[in-house]
Design an enzyme around this catalytic site. Structure first.
Site, PDB file in Angstrom:
ATOM      1  N   VAL A 133      10.614   1.668  12.783  1.00 42.23           N
ATOM      2  CA  VAL A 133       9.899   2.640  13.623  1.00 42.23           C
ATOM      3  C   VAL A 133       9.897   2.267  15.102  1.00 42.23           C
ATOM      4  O   VAL A 133       9.478   3.063  15.946  1.00 42.23           O
ATOM      5  CB  VAL A 133       8.438   2.864  13.155  1.00 42.23           C
ATOM      6  N   LYS A 167       5.481  -5.079  18.780  1.00 43.85           N
ATOM      7  CA  LYS A 167       6.389  -3.938  18.993  1.00 43.85           C
ATOM      8  C   LYS A 167       6.144  -2.852  17.939  1.00 43.85           C
ATOM      9  O   LYS A 167       6.110  -1.669  18.242  1.00 43.85           O
ATOM     10  CB  LYS A 167       7.851  -4.392  18.906  1.00 43.85           C
ATOM     11  N   THR A 168       5.979  -3.291  16.690  1.00 45.91           N
ATOM     12  CA  THR A 168       5.789  -2.310  15.613  1.00 45.91           C
ATOM     13  C   THR A 168       4.514  -1.509  15.843  1.00 45.91           C
ATOM     14  O   THR A 168       4.487  -0.287  15.674  1.00 45.91           O
ATOM     15  CB  THR A 168       5.723  -3.027  14.250  1.00 45.91           C
ATOM     16  N   VAL A 213       0.839  -1.203   0.000  1.00 40.46           N
ATOM     17  CA  VAL A 213       0.000   0.000   0.000  1.00 40.46           C
ATOM     18  C   VAL A 213       0.876   1.255   0.000  1.00 40.46           C
ATOM     19  O   VAL A 213       0.630   2.206  -0.748  1.00 40.46           O
ATOM     20  CB  VAL A 213      -0.948   0.019   1.229  1.00 40.46           C
ATOM     21  N   LYS A 267      -3.295  -3.275  16.723  1.00 40.19           N
ATOM     22  CA  LYS A 267      -3.952  -2.151  16.031  1.00 40.19           C
ATOM     23  C   LYS A 267      -4.974  -1.466  16.944  1.00 40.19           C
ATOM     24  O   LYS A 267      -5.162  -0.249  16.872  1.00 40.19           O
ATOM     25  CB  LYS A 267      -4.644  -2.629  14.748  1.00 40.19           C
ATOM     26  N   ASP A 273      11.195   2.764   5.946  1.00 42.41           N
ATOM     27  CA  ASP A 273      10.843   1.340   5.895  1.00 42.41           C
ATOM     28  C   ASP A 273      11.998   0.511   6.434  1.00 42.41           C
ATOM     29  O   ASP A 273      13.153   0.868   6.229  1.00 42.41           O
ATOM     30  CB  ASP A 273      10.544   0.934   4.436  1.00 42.41           C
ATOM     31  N   TYR A 308      -1.772  -8.752  15.990  1.00 44.66           N
ATOM     32  CA  TYR A 308      -2.140  -7.725  15.009  1.00 44.66           C
ATOM     33  C   TYR A 308      -3.415  -7.000  15.442  1.00 44.66           C
ATOM     34  O   TYR A 308      -3.443  -5.771  15.536  1.00 44.66           O
ATOM     35  CB  TYR A 308      -2.336  -8.398  13.657  1.00 44.66           C
TER      36      TYR A 308
HETATM   37  O1  LIG Z   1      -4.881 -19.478   0.628  1.00 44.15           O
HETATM   38  C1  LIG Z   1      -5.796 -18.954   1.299  1.00 44.15           C
HETATM   39  C2  LIG Z   1      -5.634 -17.756   2.027  1.00 44.15           C
HETATM   40  C3  LIG Z   1      -6.698 -17.279   2.772  1.00 44.15           C
HETATM   41  N1  LIG Z   1      -7.893 -17.926   2.766  1.00 44.15           N
HETATM   42  C4  LIG Z   1      -9.060 -17.395   3.477  1.00 44.15           C
HETATM   43  O2  LIG Z   1      -9.424 -16.176   2.831  1.00 44.15           O
HETATM   44  C5  LIG Z   1      -9.932 -15.248   3.782  1.00 44.15           C
HETATM   45  C6  LIG Z   1      -9.146 -13.956   3.680  1.00 44.15           C
HETATM   46  O3  LIG Z   1      -7.860 -14.202   4.179  1.00 44.15           O
HETATM   47  P1  LIG Z   1      -6.647 -13.180   4.022  1.00 44.15           P
HETATM   48  O4  LIG Z   1      -5.448 -13.863   4.588  1.00 44.15           O
HETATM   49  O5  LIG Z   1      -6.552 -12.675   2.646  1.00 44.15           O
HETATM   50  O6  LIG Z   1      -7.051 -11.911   4.912  1.00 44.15           O
HETATM   51  P2  LIG Z   1      -7.902 -11.759   6.251  1.00 44.15           P
HETATM   52  O7  LIG Z   1      -9.213 -11.201   5.851  1.00 44.15           O
HETATM   53  O8  LIG Z   1      -7.925 -12.980   7.075  1.00 44.15           O
HETATM   54  O9  LIG Z   1      -7.027 -10.690   7.027  1.00 44.15           O
HETATM   55  C7  LIG Z   1      -6.806  -9.426   6.461  1.00 44.15           C
HETATM   56  O10 LIG Z   1      -7.772  -8.579   6.963  1.00 44.15           O
HETATM   57  C8  LIG Z   1      -7.737  -7.203   6.611  1.00 44.15           C
HETATM   58  C9  LIG Z   1      -6.368  -6.601   6.621  1.00 44.15           C
HETATM   59  O11 LIG Z   1      -6.194  -5.666   7.649  1.00 44.15           O
HETATM   60  C10 LIG Z   1      -5.220  -7.522   6.547  1.00 44.15           C
HETATM   61  O12 LIG Z   1      -4.696  -7.398   5.252  1.00 44.15           O
HETATM   62  C11 LIG Z   1      -5.425  -8.955   6.823  1.00 44.15           C
HETATM   63  O13 LIG Z   1      -5.194  -9.150   8.176  1.00 44.15           O
HETATM   64  C12 LIG Z   1      -9.839 -15.938   5.118  1.00 44.15           C
HETATM   65  O14 LIG Z   1     -11.066 -16.514   5.417  1.00 44.15           O
HETATM   66  C13 LIG Z   1      -8.799 -17.028   4.932  1.00 44.15           C
HETATM   67  O15 LIG Z   1      -8.976 -18.144   5.762  1.00 44.15           O
HETATM   68  C14 LIG Z   1      -8.061 -19.092   2.036  1.00 44.15           C
HETATM   69  O16 LIG Z   1      -9.135 -19.700   2.014  1.00 44.15           O
HETATM   70  N2  LIG Z   1      -7.004 -19.570   1.344  1.00 44.15           N
END
Ligand SMILES: O=c1ccn([C@@H]2O[C@H](COP(=O)(O)OP(=O)(O)O[C@H]3OC[C@@H](O)[C@H](O)[C@H]3O)[C@@H](O)[C@H]2O)c(=O)[nH]1
EC number: 4.1.1.35
Length: 438
Positions: A68, A100-101, A23, A158, A42, A154
């Protein structure tokens, strides 16, 4: 230093963002194109220099390798605080570092904002809502987070980062903005990102099974990165200090999503069901009424359009990786008269960037210009490959005019601007040579 003095010293806002990540690098592009001075900070834990290398050498751009978690002493007017891994496998990989971040890192950034009188925008997340019991999620919802689960580093990181923002606002008068970012995708996601969009696209492109965790009935709503970036900038420049959701409300099950990607890639991949991830939110969709009403913002990029761009990006990444260097497709060195020259195979994103630079008369310094050309060349444009290899010519007078001419000649403006004639950076008008011999 007072605001007035700072404005005197720095006539344009001077934002900083940990911006070499997915992003951040798109945000950096937008801020640079809007004429700001940008300092990117970064630690390159998940960010990559490659994502912002086209700006290296630009007088408005600075890249600092810094974590950071350590204090930072620079002068800025606006801080986009995006530092943190965002993909679940990445943030779970080193939960202490993630904590920590998001805690010490946020305190340091708020301390910096307080010291220099800057406004800080925190990139928060839809994960503050946890596995929500309210659907869709509006900003008023307090969330449902397991504080000791694997995602807590996370989610809670946040949540406390938001708490810190409002403590600094109340106690120290720091101006804060909080964006709760929902699932986002687009180019420059890392191949090992591990989130669902990159996983499914890469699997589909390689004929591997698409790995659906659980039944696939869990839902998400995905926004394209350019929509998010526009939302972040408009929130930063608004007067809204309370949290604002930024996301695309179009909701799909993960199984539907797997099928959609399979069909867009035209892939024969199977769908493979794997065990459900622990504490995986079952339903997620943003309520964006607040952003619409108060920012006049809403996503404009249709899901399929964003996915097609991202598929194109990952195809190139795969090709690049397979060859360890990009092997250009054979193309005639000279185009026939009357046939449009174009950067076929070059990334739309780079084309767009160069065109926007030319349109907005942003100065492309020789180095940045050459890097863009080189990147275009690596994407398979025979013409720009030649232009890049003649880089020494650009060092001589009228460099930007030469650069502009090259692009006018070879690249169709994706938005249809710049037809017929152009004006170089030096102000010297020149004719568009597209389709004719130069
Ligand atoms: O290979 C995969 C990866 C993920 N998934 C599923 O797809 C969905 C989305 O998963 P992602 O890992 O893309 O992202 P998540 O929605 O869990 O988390 C995200 O939320 C919003 C943001 O703040 C972050 O980018 C991230 O934490 C989940 O239900 C996960 O279990 C799969 O089915 N297969």
């Amino acid at each position: 230093m007072s605001d007035t003095t700072k404005q005197d010293v720095l006539p344009r806002p001077r934002p900083r963002s940990p911006g070499a990540g997915f992003v951040g690098s798109h945000l950096t592009d937008k801020l640079m194109m809007d004429g700001h001075e940008v300092t990117v900070v970064d630690n390159f834990f998940t960010g990559r220099k490659r994502n912002v290398e086209h700006w290296i050498g630009h007088e408005n751009f600075e890249l600092i390798n810094h974590d950071v978690v350590e204090p930072l002493y620079i002068e800025v007017d606006q801080i986009y605080h995006l530092a943190s891994p965002a993909s679940p496998p990445n943030y779970m990989y080193n939960p202490i570092k993630t904590l920590k971040t998001n805690t010490i890192g946020t305190l340091n950034m708020l301390g910096l904002a307080k010291r220099v009188g800057a406004r800080l925008l925190l990139a928060s997340t839809s994960e503050v809502y946890g596995d929500p019991e309210v659907h869709p999620q509006s900003e008023e919802y307090w969330g449902h987070v397991n504080p000791i689960g694997p995602r807590a580093c996370y989610d809670e990181g946040k949540r406390v980062a938001e708490t810190m923002c409002y403590a600094y606002m109340k106690q120290e008068g720091v101006e804060v903005r909080v964006a709760r970012i929902f699932n986002t995708f687009g180019s420059r996601m890392h191949m090992n990102d591990g989130r669902v969009v990159s996983n499914f696209i890469l699997q589909a492109l390689q004929g591997e099974p698409l790995t659906v965790y659980g039944s696939g009935s869990q839902t998400r709503a995905f926004q394209y990165v350019s929509d998010l970036v526009n939302g972040l900038v408009s929130l930063m420049n608004s007067n809204i200090s309370s949290p604002v959701n930024l996301g695309n409300p179009e909701e799909h099950t993960i199984l539907e999503f797997a099928r959609l990607i399979k069909s867009l890639v035209v892939s024969r991949s199977q769908i493979q069901f794997l065990p459900e991830a622990q504490d995986d939110p079952q339903r997620r969709r943003p309520d964006i009424r607040k952003a619409k009403l108060m920012l006049g913002w809403e996503p404009v990029v249709p899901l399929e359009e964003g996915l097609n761009k991202t598929i194109q990006y990952f195809s190139r990444e795969l090709e690049h990786q397979a060859n360890n260097q990009y092997i250009p497709k054979p193309k005639p060195a000279r185009m026939k008269k009357g046939r449009p020259r174009h950067t076929q195979g070059a990334s739309d994103e780079l084309n767009e960037l160069v065109w926007a630079a030319l349109r907005q008369k942003v100065i492309l310094p020789e180095m940045a210009g050459l890097r863009l050309l080189t990147a275009l060349s690596a994407s398979g444009s025979a013409f720009s490959r030649n232009a890049a290899s003649r880089g020494d010519g650009f060092e001589r007078g009228g460099a930007n005019a030469a650069l502009a001419r090259e692009f006018y000649t070879l690249t169709p403006d994706p938005r249809g601007a710049g037809q017929g004639r152009g004006t170089s950076r030096t102000g010297r008008p020149f004719r568009l040579l597209r389709g004719s011999k130069r």
